[in-house]
Scaffold this active site. Structure first.
Site, PDB file in Angstrom:
ATOM      1  N   PRO A  25       1.348  -0.992  -0.439  1.00  0.00           N
ATOM      2  CA  PRO A  25      -0.151  -0.012   0.015  1.00  0.00           C
ATOM      3  C   PRO A  25       0.647   1.404   0.253  1.00  0.00           C
ATOM      4  O   PRO A  25       1.990   1.563   0.649  1.00  0.00           O
ATOM      5  CB  PRO A  25      -1.084   0.357   1.248  1.00  0.00           C
ATOM      6  CG  PRO A  25      -0.110  -0.572   2.051  1.00  0.00           C
ATOM      7  CD  PRO A  25       0.412  -2.003   1.309  1.00  0.00           C
ATOM      8  N   GLN A 101      -7.136  -0.555   0.987  1.00  0.00           N
ATOM      9  CA  GLN A 101      -6.634  -0.444   2.623  1.00  0.00           C
ATOM     10  C   GLN A 101      -7.072   0.386   3.208  1.00  0.00           C
ATOM     11  O   GLN A 101      -7.520   1.873   2.993  1.00  0.00           O
ATOM     12  CB  GLN A 101      -5.149  -0.127   2.708  1.00  0.00           C
ATOM     13  CG  GLN A 101      -4.313  -0.499   4.010  1.00  0.00           C
ATOM     14  CD  GLN A 101      -3.010   0.551   4.455  1.00  0.00           C
ATOM     15  OE1 GLN A 101      -2.992   2.103   3.943  1.00  0.00           O
ATOM     16  NE2 GLN A 101      -2.055  -0.365   4.905  1.00  0.00           N
ATOM     17  N   TYR A 182      -1.687   5.209  13.109  1.00  0.00           N
ATOM     18  CA  TYR A 182      -3.508   5.560  12.988  1.00  0.00           C
ATOM     19  C   TYR A 182      -4.482   5.303  14.052  1.00  0.00           C
ATOM     20  O   TYR A 182      -4.269   3.809  14.204  1.00  0.00           O
ATOM     21  CB  TYR A 182      -3.632   5.072  11.617  1.00  0.00           C
ATOM     22  CG  TYR A 182      -2.487   5.695  10.556  1.00  0.00           C
ATOM     23  CD1 TYR A 182      -2.757   7.106  10.678  1.00  0.00           C
ATOM     24  CD2 TYR A 182      -1.503   4.758   9.930  1.00  0.00           C
ATOM     25  CE1 TYR A 182      -1.284   7.880   9.255  1.00  0.00           C
ATOM     26  CE2 TYR A 182      -0.917   5.244   8.721  1.00  0.00           C
ATOM     27  CZ  TYR A 182      -0.299   6.653   8.915  1.00  0.00           C
ATOM     28  OH  TYR A 182       0.345   7.540   8.148  1.00  0.00           O
ATOM     29  N   SER A 292      12.381  -3.059   1.610  1.00  0.00           N
ATOM     30  CA  SER A 292      13.579  -3.740   1.267  1.00  0.00           C
ATOM     31  C   SER A 292      13.926  -4.704   0.595  1.00  0.00           C
ATOM     32  O   SER A 292      15.215  -5.434   0.615  1.00  0.00           O
ATOM     33  CB  SER A 292      14.549  -2.781   2.075  1.00  0.00           C
ATOM     34  OG  SER A 292      14.487  -1.691   2.821  1.00  0.00           O
ATOM     35  N   GLY A 313       7.040  -2.314  -2.401  1.00  0.00           N
ATOM     36  CA  GLY A 313       6.253  -0.457  -2.222  1.00  0.00           C
ATOM     37  C   GLY A 313       7.126   0.301  -3.783  1.00  0.00           C
ATOM     38  O   GLY A 313       7.090   0.046  -4.626  1.00  0.00           O
TER      39      GLY A 313
HETATM   40  C1  LIG Z   1       5.441   7.222  -0.951  1.00  0.00           C
HETATM   41  C2  LIG Z   1       4.486   5.885   0.191  1.00  0.00           C
HETATM   42  C3  LIG Z   1       4.221   5.746   0.437  1.00  0.00           C
HETATM   43  C4  LIG Z   1       3.205   4.867   2.099  1.00  0.00           C
HETATM   44  N1  LIG Z   1       2.187   4.986   1.775  1.00  0.00           N
HETATM   45  C5  LIG Z   1       1.476   3.855   3.037  1.00  0.00           C
HETATM   46  C6  LIG Z   1       0.317   3.352   3.380  1.00  0.00           C
HETATM   47  O1  LIG Z   1      -0.850   4.658   2.974  1.00  0.00           O
HETATM   48  N2  LIG Z   1       0.073   2.693   4.209  1.00  0.00           N
HETATM   49  C7  LIG Z   1       0.860   1.401   4.036  1.00  0.00           C
HETATM   50  O2  LIG Z   1       0.263   0.803   5.232  1.00  0.00           O
HETATM   51  N3  LIG Z   1       1.925   2.096   4.306  1.00  0.00           N
HETATM   52  C8  LIG Z   1       2.254   2.803   2.974  1.00  0.00           C
HETATM   53  N4  LIG Z   1       3.571   2.950   3.159  1.00  0.00           N
HETATM   54  C9  LIG Z   1       4.750   2.117   3.405  1.00  0.00           C
HETATM   55  C10 LIG Z   1       4.556   0.681   2.436  1.00  0.00           C
HETATM   56  O3  LIG Z   1       3.502   0.116   2.205  1.00  0.00           O
HETATM   57  C11 LIG Z   1       6.849   0.248   2.475  1.00  0.00           C
HETATM   58  O4  LIG Z   1       6.068  -0.701   3.458  1.00  0.00           O
HETATM   59  C12 LIG Z   1       7.264   0.144   2.514  1.00  0.00           C
HETATM   60  O5  LIG Z   1       7.921   1.466   1.242  1.00  0.00           O
HETATM   61  C13 LIG Z   1       8.973  -0.223   2.872  1.00  0.00           C
HETATM   62  O6  LIG Z   1       8.733  -1.606   1.548  1.00  0.00           O
HETATM   63  P1  LIG Z   1       9.628  -1.195   0.480  1.00  0.00           P
HETATM   64  O7  LIG Z   1      10.851  -0.992   0.730  1.00  0.00           O
HETATM   65  O8  LIG Z   1       9.655  -2.529  -1.011  1.00  0.00           O
HETATM   66  O9  LIG Z   1       9.534   0.151  -0.322  1.00  0.00           O
HETATM   67  C14 LIG Z   1       4.500   3.983   1.846  1.00  0.00           C
HETATM   68  C15 LIG Z   1       5.740   4.341   1.528  1.00  0.00           C
HETATM   69  C16 LIG Z   1       6.334   4.915   0.119  1.00  0.00           C
HETATM   70  C17 LIG Z   1       7.346   4.484  -0.351  1.00  0.00           C
END
Ligand SMILES: Cc1cc2nc3c(=O)[nH]c(=O)nc-3n(C[C@H](O)[C@H](O)[C@H](O)COP(=O)(O)O)c2cc1C
Length: 359
Positions: A25, A101, A182, A292, A313
């Site tokens: 998300p 979500q 939240y 990550s 993400g």
């Molecule tokens: C731009 C951005 C917006 C995000 N918004 C949410 C969100 O709305 N809800 C949520 O649970 N996590 C949110 N996250 C966290 C991501 O779901 C994820 O856990 C995080 O990016 C780490 O994963 P990655 O290393 O694959 O990017 C967000 C992350 C990024 C980068």
């Protein structure tokens, strides 16, 4: 070959995922300014990413009070249902699955980001000691209104009605956002919940709000389509608890008891808590790991049983055809940090090149 593990199908409650790559998300702040509706750019953005076994949408408010950030989408009325229906249709046509979500921000937010007349509600009148982005720059978060017993009943019902709307809009499931401080996390954490009624005090009481919300979601769409997002010990948004390992262990016990279909755990070594091991110790359903990961590490983690699936993400922001790139070992586009949040058009949102577009 660990990539084969990542690309193998997985049953998640009632959902049959074609692979174990989940789109994480991600709030992108591009919903309409006036009415919190998604639009044709969202339709294209999510359809481009239907190669994931499951897409989890950006945080979406179940009620207008629950909005905290600038230009996030809602699932609060019929207009939202109609707008999201176009997105879910496009994802299904492209062969994907998509869960919404539900993110009720509670005390996290600012009136500048919310519709006039909405309220900022939380378990207790304790402001999050943090700033939030608004159209007028970064601002301190205000002190929220402490929820009365009838406010709690109303918000629990709001969650249930939002889940019904998710079903009407064609979503395949719902993920309840219990991470990152939240509203559900605000009830859970001792730092933000100073209530003396049956929703505060003991851990059992602090869990009651989430328990009621899970029950409301279950009545609306069935527990086999519900997941929970957690990040034990994550201090984001001033989320402070005296014993996060114990608190989230109890939440995971509740998820197990209720038969929730998936846990989506953000791993955060800096907290000192192994959220994946904690999840495995308390919960026997599907575990999605986040944060990550590379494809190789994800495949290896699945192979060794640490997780059942992995969400991606930032890689998905820049690589709409991520599964194909994983299959081919890359290359991967770089994410443009300037266009992560906000904007009207396709730029930095649904115009990242696909492999077939490469020279
Ligand atoms: C731009 C951005 C917006 C995000 N918004 C949410 C969100 O709305 N809800 C949520 O649970 N996590 C949110 N996250 C966290 C991501 O779901 C994820 O856990 C995080 O990016 C780490 O994963 P990655 O290393 O694959 O990017 C967000 C992350 C990024 C980068």
């Amino acid at each position: 070959m660990t990539i084969e593990q990542l690309l193998s199908p997985l049953q998640v409650g009632e959902l049959r995922l074609k692979n174990r790559v989940v789109m994480a998300p991600m709030t992108r702040s591009r919903a309409s300014q006036n009415d919190d509706c998604v639009s044709d750019i969202h339709e294209l953005y999510y359809a481009q990413r239907a190669n994931a076994g499951l897409i989890i949408t950006e945080g979406t408010h179940p009620t207008f009070d629950g909005k905290g950030y600038n230009r996030t989408p809602g699932i609060c009325n019929n207009a939202h249902v109609a707008a999201w229906s176009r997105v879910t249709d496009a994802v299904h046509e492209a062969g994907g699955l998509i869960a919404c979500q539900l993110m009720h921000c509670g005390r996290v937010g600012h009136p500048d980001n919310k519709a006039k007349g909405t309220r900022t509600l939380a378990p207790s009148a304790i402001a999050a000691r943090a700033e939030i982005f608004t159209a007028g720059g970064m601002k301190a978060m205000p002190t929220p209104e402490p929820m009365t017993a009838s406010d709690i009943e109303a918000v629990v019902s709001d969650y249930g009605r939002a889940a019904e709307r998710c079903l009407q809009a064609g979503f395949d499931g719902v993920e309840l956002h219990c991470a990152s401080g939240y509203l559900p996390g605000q009830f859970l954490a001792s730092g933000s919940n100073h209530r003396s009624d049956e929703y505060g005090g003991s851990l059992h009481n602090r869990l009651r709000f989430i328990e009621r919300v899970i029950e409301a979601l279950d009545s609306a769409i069935g527990v086999a389509r519900i997941g929970l997002r957690i990040s034990p010990g994550n201090p984001y948004n001033d989320h402070v608890d005296a014993n996060p390992e114990k608190t989230y262990g109890a939440l995971l016990d509740l998820a197990e008891l209720k038969g929730v279909a998936w846990i989506h755990a953000i791993r955060m070594p800096s907290t000192g808590i192994d959220s994946l091991a904690l999840s495995r110790a308390h919960y026997s359903g599907v575990l999605i790991g986040s944060d990550s990961y590379t494809a190789d590490e994800a495949g290896a983690s699945i192979a060794e049983g640490a997780v059942d699936a992995v969400s991606f993400g930032r890689l998905y922001i820049a690589n709409p055809d991520l599964v194909r790139r994983f299959q081919q070992g890359g290359p991967f586009n770089d994410m443009d940090k300037r266009t992560i949040y906000g904007g009207e058009g396709a730029a930095g949102y649904c115009d990242y090149p696909m492999l077939s577009d490469d020279a």
